[in-house]
Scaffold this active site. Sequence first.
Site, mmCIF file in Angstrom:
data_model
loop_
_atom_site.group_PDB
_atom_site.id
_atom_site.type_symbol
_atom_site.label_atom_id
_atom_site.label_comp_id
_atom_site.label_asym_id
_atom_site.label_seq_id
_atom_site.Cartn_x
_atom_site.Cartn_y
_atom_site.Cartn_z
ATOM 1 N N GLU A 1 -4.205 6.004 14.401
ATOM 2 C CA GLU A 1 -3.905 4.591 14.641
ATOM 3 C C GLU A 1 -3.014 4.484 15.854
ATOM 4 O O GLU A 1 -2.031 5.242 15.960
ATOM 5 C CB GLU A 1 -3.097 4.049 13.454
ATOM 6 N N GLY B 1 -1.740 3.695 2.449
ATOM 7 C CA GLY B 1 -0.559 4.520 2.636
ATOM 8 C C GLY B 1 0.564 4.186 1.680
ATOM 9 O O GLY B 1 0.862 4.935 0.747
ATOM 10 N N HIS B 2 1.172 3.011 1.869
ATOM 11 C CA HIS B 2 2.440 2.709 1.220
ATOM 12 C C HIS B 2 2.394 2.820 -0.296
ATOM 13 O O HIS B 2 3.288 3.416 -0.919
ATOM 14 C CB HIS B 2 2.917 1.312 1.650
ATOM 15 N N HIS C 1 -0.087 6.878 12.332
ATOM 16 C CA HIS C 1 0.137 5.917 13.410
ATOM 17 C C HIS C 1 1.301 6.442 14.240
ATOM 18 O O HIS C 1 2.437 6.438 13.790
ATOM 19 C CB HIS C 1 0.471 4.545 12.790
ATOM 20 N N HIS D 1 4.608 7.268 5.866
ATOM 21 C CA HIS D 1 5.888 7.048 5.189
ATOM 22 C C HIS D 1 6.506 8.311 4.595
ATOM 23 O O HIS D 1 7.673 8.308 4.209
ATOM 24 C CB HIS D 1 5.762 5.917 4.177
ATOM 25 N N ASN E 1 -2.923 7.400 4.546
ATOM 26 C CA ASN E 1 -1.950 7.276 5.636
ATOM 27 C C ASN E 1 -0.630 7.925 5.184
ATOM 28 O O ASN E 1 -0.061 7.531 4.162
ATOM 29 C CB ASN E 1 -1.754 5.782 5.936
ATOM 30 N N ARG F 1 9.094 6.017 15.296
ATOM 31 C CA ARG F 1 10.006 5.792 14.165
ATOM 32 C C ARG F 1 9.649 6.642 12.949
ATOM 33 O O ARG F 1 10.483 6.905 12.115
ATOM 34 C CB ARG F 1 10.039 4.318 13.773
ATOM 35 N N HIS F 2 8.402 7.068 12.828
ATOM 36 C CA HIS F 2 8.063 7.951 11.703
ATOM 37 C C HIS F 2 7.271 9.177 12.181
ATOM 38 O O HIS F 2 7.834 10.250 12.290
ATOM 39 C CB HIS F 2 7.399 7.200 10.531
ATOM 40 N N GLU G 1 -11.673 -2.473 11.182
ATOM 41 C CA GLU G 1 -10.929 -2.385 9.922
ATOM 42 C C GLU G 1 -10.395 -3.781 9.653
ATOM 43 O O GLU G 1 -9.642 -4.336 10.466
ATOM 44 C CB GLU G 1 -9.778 -1.387 10.033
ATOM 45 N N HIS H 1 -4.421 -2.176 4.554
ATOM 46 C CA HIS H 1 -3.101 -2.800 4.622
ATOM 47 C C HIS H 1 -2.739 -3.495 3.311
ATOM 48 O O HIS H 1 -3.339 -4.487 2.942
ATOM 49 C CB HIS H 1 -2.943 -3.794 5.764
ATOM 50 N N ARG I 1 3.675 5.656 16.673
ATOM 51 C CA ARG I 1 4.173 4.432 17.304
ATOM 52 C C ARG I 1 4.916 4.769 18.587
ATOM 53 O O ARG I 1 5.457 5.865 18.729
ATOM 54 C CB ARG I 1 5.104 3.674 16.337
ATOM 55 N N THR J 1 2.588 -3.027 10.683
ATOM 56 C CA THR J 1 1.630 -3.787 11.478
ATOM 57 C C THR J 1 1.411 -5.147 10.825
ATOM 58 O O THR J 1 0.919 -5.233 9.708
ATOM 59 C CB THR J 1 0.289 -3.016 11.568
HETATM 60 N N1 PXP Z 1 -4.517 0.232 8.239
HETATM 61 C C1 PXP Z 1 -3.744 -0.086 9.303
HETATM 62 C C2 PXP Z 1 -4.415 -0.444 10.581
HETATM 63 C C3 PXP Z 1 -2.340 -0.056 9.210
HETATM 64 O O1 PXP Z 1 -1.582 -0.379 10.291
HETATM 65 C C4 PXP Z 1 -1.747 0.335 7.989
HETATM 66 C C5 PXP Z 1 -0.256 0.422 7.903
HETATM 67 O O2 PXP Z 1 0.204 1.462 8.678
HETATM 68 C C6 PXP Z 1 -2.596 0.672 6.917
HETATM 69 C C7 PXP Z 1 -3.962 0.578 7.066
HETATM 70 C C8 PXP Z 1 -2.050 1.134 5.614
HETATM 71 O O3 PXP Z 1 -1.363 0.095 5.012
HETATM 72 P P1 PXP Z 1 -0.457 0.391 3.733
HETATM 73 O O4 PXP Z 1 0.566 1.392 4.146
HETATM 74 O O5 PXP Z 1 0.084 -0.936 3.392
HETATM 75 O O6 PXP Z 1 -1.395 0.946 2.682
#
Ligand code: PXP
Length: 242
Positions: free
Chosen positions: A70, A213-214, A43, A10, A7, A49-50, A151, A191, A45, A101
């Site tokens: 997403e 992602g993060h 994603h 960010h 993802n 925002r991003h 998921e 997540h 949104r 989320t």
């Molecule tokens: N899956 C979904 C459905 C999400 O909303 C997110 C966050 O955007 C992620 C995975 C990825 O989460 P993280 O950025 O914490 O790895």
Amino acid sequence: MPVLVVNVDHIATIRQARMGNEPDPVTAAHLAEMAGARGIIVHLREDRRHIQDRDVELLRSTIKTNLHFEMAATREMQEIALKTMPYMICLVPEKRQELTTEGGLECTGRESFLSDYLAPFHEKNIRSSLFIDADLHQIDAAAKAGTEYIEIHTGRYCDAGNHLEQRKELDRIIAGITHARKIGLKVNLGHGLNYQNIFGFQHVPGIHEYSIGHSIISRAVLTGMSEAVGRMADIISGFNNT
Ligand code: PXP
């Protein structure tokens, strides 16, 4: 074999901090693919925002792996996604004020809405996934809505305050995966997964994709810091400003 789907939201968060054009999530996606990502997730949104619409269009036309989209289950996003034709859509709940989320999608009692919402995607052979908590009722409702994938939200496992709580959350997710597979669903996870807590899933069968992602973007920023500072210091050390 499970695969990593990255993802890049960010990267866009950093870009939007200056409303400029760097860093570009499209470039980050290409680097992620070259390093082994098997798909790219964004994603888009409602508040943009991003990730921006332009990012989605460019990613769709330039990445070589699969685009995962997403989205909230709104008419606007449905139109954009059907035009974009991603590999997979994942429906997530979306609140304007949330930092990220927060919880899984509510599926119980909304099976026919979700089924109708997903129908045009299935007609176009776009895979669907629902981002839900590891709750057996939600999993049953997701199956009733006709999705091929779910998921499972790993946030509570990742945020657990101690080992006991984390083990409990892990067991809940494993029970969810087992149940989902039994009723014919394919399971992705995502997540809050990072370089430590990911090991909890090392021996868990039936996971198709990890959506992360993060933690990856955070690590990329820090592992790139020395190179980035060194390069700027080198440039400045060659100046004659006296
Ligand atoms: N899956 C979904 C459905 C999400 O909303 C997110 C966050 O955007 C992620 C995975 C990825 O989460 P993280 O950025 O914490 O790895």
